[in-house]
Scaffold this motif. Structure first.
Motif, PDB file in Angstrom:
ATOM      1  N   ILE A 227     -94.349 -15.496 116.325  1.00  0.00           N
ATOM      2  CA  ILE A 227     -93.119 -14.979 115.727  1.00  0.00           C
ATOM      3  C   ILE A 227     -91.948 -15.941 115.867  1.00  0.00           C
ATOM      4  O   ILE A 227     -90.848 -15.638 115.424  1.00  0.00           O
ATOM      5  N   SER A 228     -92.194 -17.102 116.466  1.00  0.00           N
ATOM      6  CA  SER A 228     -91.125 -18.089 116.636  1.00  0.00           C
ATOM      7  C   SER A 228     -90.996 -18.949 115.389  1.00  0.00           C
ATOM      8  O   SER A 228     -91.971 -19.163 114.655  1.00  0.00           O
ATOM      9  N   ARG A 229     -89.828 -19.443 115.168  1.00  0.00           N
ATOM     10  CA  ARG A 229     -89.559 -20.298 114.014  1.00  0.00           C
ATOM     11  C   ARG A 229     -90.498 -21.504 114.013  1.00  0.00           C
ATOM     12  O   ARG A 229     -90.666 -22.169 115.025  1.00  0.00           O
ATOM     13  N   ASP A 230     -91.127 -21.757 112.859  1.00  0.00           N
ATOM     14  CA  ASP A 230     -92.033 -22.888 112.656  1.00  0.00           C
ATOM     15  C   ASP A 230     -93.247 -22.841 113.563  1.00  0.00           C
ATOM     16  O   ASP A 230     -93.754 -23.888 113.994  1.00  0.00           O
ATOM     17  N   SER A 231     -93.729 -21.635 113.853  1.00  0.00           N
ATOM     18  CA  SER A 231     -94.873 -21.499 114.745  1.00  0.00           C
ATOM     19  C   SER A 231     -95.781 -20.370 114.265  1.00  0.00           C
ATOM     20  O   SER A 231     -95.306 -19.332 113.794  1.00  0.00           O
ATOM     21  N   GLY A 232     -97.087 -20.569 114.365  1.00  0.00           N
ATOM     22  CA  GLY A 232     -98.066 -19.522 114.156  1.00  0.00           C
ATOM     23  C   GLY A 232     -97.946 -18.771 112.842  1.00  0.00           C
ATOM     24  O   GLY A 232     -97.734 -19.362 111.779  1.00  0.00           O
ATOM     25  N   GLU A 233     -98.100 -17.450 112.908  1.00  0.00           N
ATOM     26  CA  GLU A 233     -98.106 -16.637 111.699  1.00  0.00           C
ATOM     27  C   GLU A 233     -96.777 -16.692 110.957  1.00  0.00           C
ATOM     28  O   GLU A 233     -96.751 -16.685 109.716  1.00  0.00           O
ATOM     29  N   ALA A 234     -95.687 -16.751 111.681  1.00  0.00           N
ATOM     30  CA  ALA A 234     -94.376 -16.845 111.026  1.00  0.00           C
ATOM     31  C   ALA A 234     -94.289 -18.101 110.169  1.00  0.00           C
ATOM     32  O   ALA A 234     -93.788 -18.062 109.032  1.00  0.00           O
ATOM     33  N   ALA A 235     -94.787 -19.222 110.687  1.00  0.00           N
ATOM     34  CA  ALA A 235     -94.757 -20.470 109.926  1.00  0.00           C
ATOM     35  C   ALA A 235     -95.653 -20.391 108.697  1.00  0.00           C
ATOM     36  O   ALA A 235     -95.318 -20.911 107.631  1.00  0.00           O
ATOM     37  N   SER A 236     -96.812 -19.740 108.833  1.00  0.00           N
ATOM     38  CA  SER A 236     -97.695 -19.576 107.679  1.00  0.00           C
ATOM     39  C   SER A 236     -97.013 -18.795 106.567  1.00  0.00           C
ATOM     40  O   SER A 236     -97.084 -19.164 105.389  1.00  0.00           O
ATOM     41  N   ILE A 237     -96.351 -17.706 106.928  1.00  0.00           N
ATOM     42  CA  ILE A 237     -95.657 -16.893 105.926  1.00  0.00           C
ATOM     43  C   ILE A 237     -94.533 -17.697 105.282  1.00  0.00           C
ATOM     44  O   ILE A 237     -94.327 -17.654 104.066  1.00  0.00           O
TER      45      ILE A 237
ATOM     46  N   ALA B 124     -86.285 -15.202 112.620  1.00  0.00           N
ATOM     47  CA  ALA B 124     -86.627 -16.628 112.706  1.00  0.00           C
ATOM     48  C   ALA B 124     -86.101 -17.427 111.527  1.00  0.00           C
ATOM     49  O   ALA B 124     -85.769 -18.605 111.667  1.00  0.00           O
ATOM     50  N   TYR B 125     -85.999 -16.789 110.351  1.00  0.00           N
ATOM     51  CA  TYR B 125     -85.566 -17.485 109.140  1.00  0.00           C
ATOM     52  C   TYR B 125     -84.501 -16.673 108.384  1.00  0.00           C
ATOM     53  O   TYR B 125     -84.661 -16.361 107.195  1.00  0.00           O
ATOM     54  N   PRO B 126     -83.397 -16.338 109.005  1.00  0.00           N
ATOM     55  CA  PRO B 126     -82.404 -15.500 108.314  1.00  0.00           C
ATOM     56  C   PRO B 126     -81.792 -16.169 107.097  1.00  0.00           C
ATOM     57  O   PRO B 126     -81.329 -15.477 106.177  1.00  0.00           O
ATOM     58  N   GLU B 127     -81.778 -17.506 107.067  1.00  0.00           N
ATOM     59  CA  GLU B 127     -81.209 -18.217 105.924  1.00  0.00           C
ATOM     60  C   GLU B 127     -82.084 -18.105 104.681  1.00  0.00           C
ATOM     61  O   GLU B 127     -81.631 -18.368 103.562  1.00  0.00           O
ATOM     62  N   VAL B 128     -83.341 -17.714 104.848  1.00  0.00           N
ATOM     63  CA  VAL B 128     -84.274 -17.622 103.731  1.00  0.00           C
ATOM     64  C   VAL B 128     -84.104 -16.319 102.957  1.00  0.00           C
ATOM     65  O   VAL B 128     -84.270 -16.285 101.743  1.00  0.00           O
ATOM     66  N   PHE B 129     -83.741 -15.239 103.656  1.00  0.00           N
ATOM     67  CA  PHE B 129     -83.811 -13.905 103.072  1.00  0.00           C
ATOM     68  C   PHE B 129     -82.446 -13.332 102.720  1.00  0.00           C
ATOM     69  O   PHE B 129     -81.508 -13.393 103.507  1.00  0.00           O
ATOM     70  N   ALA B 130     -82.372 -12.728 101.529  1.00  0.00           N
ATOM     71  CA  ALA B 130     -81.183 -11.983 101.147  1.00  0.00           C
ATOM     72  C   ALA B 130     -81.197 -10.586 101.736  1.00  0.00           C
ATOM     73  O   ALA B 130     -80.156  -9.958 101.906  1.00  0.00           O
ATOM     74  N   GLY B 131     -82.393 -10.072 102.046  1.00  0.00           N
ATOM     75  CA  GLY B 131     -82.493  -8.737 102.613  1.00  0.00           C
ATOM     76  C   GLY B 131     -83.860  -8.485 103.200  1.00  0.00           C
ATOM     77  O   GLY B 131     -84.822  -9.207 102.932  1.00  0.00           O
ATOM     78  N   GLY B 132     -83.937  -7.436 104.019  1.00  0.00           N
ATOM     79  CA  GLY B 132     -85.199  -7.050 104.621  1.00  0.00           C
ATOM     80  C   GLY B 132     -85.270  -5.542 104.774  1.00  0.00           C
ATOM     81  O   GLY B 132     -84.244  -4.858 104.755  1.00  0.00           O
ATOM     82  N   ALA B 133     -86.490  -5.029 104.925  1.00  0.00           N
ATOM     83  CA  ALA B 133     -86.698  -3.602 105.151  1.00  0.00           C
ATOM     84  C   ALA B 133     -87.812  -3.420 106.173  1.00  0.00           C
ATOM     85  O   ALA B 133     -88.900  -3.971 106.010  1.00  0.00           O
ATOM     86  N   ILE B 134     -87.529  -2.647 107.209  1.00  0.00           N
ATOM     87  CA  ILE B 134     -88.456  -2.443 108.312  1.00  0.00           C
ATOM     88  C   ILE B 134     -88.840  -0.971 108.323  1.00  0.00           C
ATOM     89  O   ILE B 134     -88.000  -0.098 108.552  1.00  0.00           O
ATOM     90  N   VAL B 135     -90.124  -0.696 108.057  1.00  0.00           N
ATOM     91  CA  VAL B 135     -90.630   0.669 107.961  1.00  0.00           C
ATOM     92  C   VAL B 135     -91.482   0.969 109.194  1.00  0.00           C
ATOM     93  O   VAL B 135     -92.517   0.328 109.405  1.00  0.00           O
TER      94      VAL B 135
END
Length: 381
Positions: A112-122, A158-169
């Protein structure tokens, strides 16, 4: 000799539901390959509606435990809405080799860290989709359910500059757990970082200083798998960076459910929270009527309100012929840097996973999986 966690994970994987290699007739997604080094070893699936407009938005959708990308799409109706409104949808998909129950590894710091693992893949998938299909960098959004919701929270941190918005369900706050025991505790509402610590974790997750994505939070009041206290933790994490207090700007009823809204100093709605009365663990749906989307199923709960539709409206994706110009309040739109993550061999993990015992959701599913696996291995009677 393998340790007990690895043994249980492998036994659980053998006992889990098989994921068919063929594409079913109601699978509208295509595979996207060659999108980067893929350090998290995830699968990338993409939907592009016919006649996709230039500079179209992109919505990233993260499924929950025991689910697949296509299955979550059928339930939530995201590609159905994308076909109507003209935006692309990216579905990262977990693999059993990474997690026996197909949960994104939201509690593993290396994922879940910036530029690492699954977060980096996404992140790599997003970049490839944007470049290949000419999508709008200033209108990228991310959402997810349960473990997918917790991973969406991680991507937003980790990447707030990438997203205009998010939704957590029915998800959890970023950094709220870093071990399996902690993950179980947080899901049940036990312990966890303080409000101040949650806000510190968010600010330290990236070098970004603002502006920040607008956030939508959805929670069932009767969820015993990821209890409502986790929605409060998510809100607490984002209230600080948006400069709003704990008390909402207004409270209103939408489709007979409670919606709380926080507006910033310019009067812009930056946070919203829906509490769905009597609902257990899952994604809220409204499948009938003119505004119906998706299909009910395990963790996909038809409760008379469409989270997909309302989230898209909050993100300003569903206004007729909406092609707004993104400004500094939504995302920085800064040029994205290429990735160079250090790749490490992956280990199979056992993860907290809500097995679909009933529509209200329970935390007992993973316990049964582990106990059955131990019995199969002769380690428990």
């Amino acid at each position: 000799m393998r340790n007990i966690s690895d043994t249980i994970a492998r036994l659980s994987a053998m006992r889990g539901r098989p994921v068919g290699s063929g594409q079913s007739k109601d699978d509208h997604l295509s595979d996207m390959t060659g999108f980067g080094s893929n350090p998290g070893a995830l699968r990338a699936r993409l939907y592009l509606p016919e006649n996709l407009p230039k500079q179209a938005p992109l919505v990233v959708v993260l499924h929950g435990c025991t689910q697949t990308a296509a299955g979550y799409d059928r339930g939530s109706g995201w590609t159905e809405l994308a076909a109507e409104q003209g935006f692309a949808v990216l579905f990262p998909e977990q693999q059993r080799a990474n997690n026996a129950n197909l949960c994104f590894n939201w509690f593993v710091p290396g994922d879940i860290s910036r530029d690492s693992g699954e977060a980096a893949s996404i992140r790599q998938m997003i970049e490839a989709a944007v470049v290949t299909h000419g999508l709008d960098r200033k209108r990228i959004f991310v959402t997810g359910l349960s473990a997918g919701g917790a991973m969406a929270a991680a991507m937003l941190a980790a990447y707030p500059e990438v997203f205009a918005g998010g939704a957590i369900v029915a998800g959890l706050a970023y950094g709220s757990a870093s071990t399996i025991p902690e993950a179980f505790d947080r899901m049940r509402g036990h312990g966890g970082p303080s409000r101040t610590e949650l806000q510190r974790l968010l600010r330290q997750a990236s070098p970004h200083k603002g502006p920040w994505p607008r956030i939508s939070v959805w929670q069932g009041s009767a969820d015993t798998t990821v209890v409502p206290a986790n929605a409060d933790a998510v809100l607490a994490q984002w209230q600080s960076v948006h400069g709003v207090g704990e008390r909402p700007t207004r409270t209103e009823m939408v489709d007979s459910q409670t919606r709380k809204v926080w507006s910033d100093g310019q009067g812009r709605d930056v946070l919203e929270a829906y509490s769905i009365a009597g609902m257990g663990h899952g994604t809220p749906l409204k499948t009938s009527g003119d505004d119906g989307l998706g299909k009910a199923g395990p963790f996909m709960l038809d409760v008379g309100i469409s989270s997909t539709g309302h989230i898209a409206h909050f993100w300003e994706l569903t206004e007729p012929k909406l092609r707004r110009k993104a400004n500094a309040e939504t995302a920085s739109g800064a040029a994205l840097q290429p990735f160079a993550p250090k790749e490490k061999p992956r280990a199979v993990r056992v993860d907290p996973t809500p097995e679909p015992a009933n529509a209200r959701g329970t935390a007992g599913g993973i316990t049964k999986v582990i106990e059955d696996a131990l019995r199969a291995a002769g380690l428990m009677r």
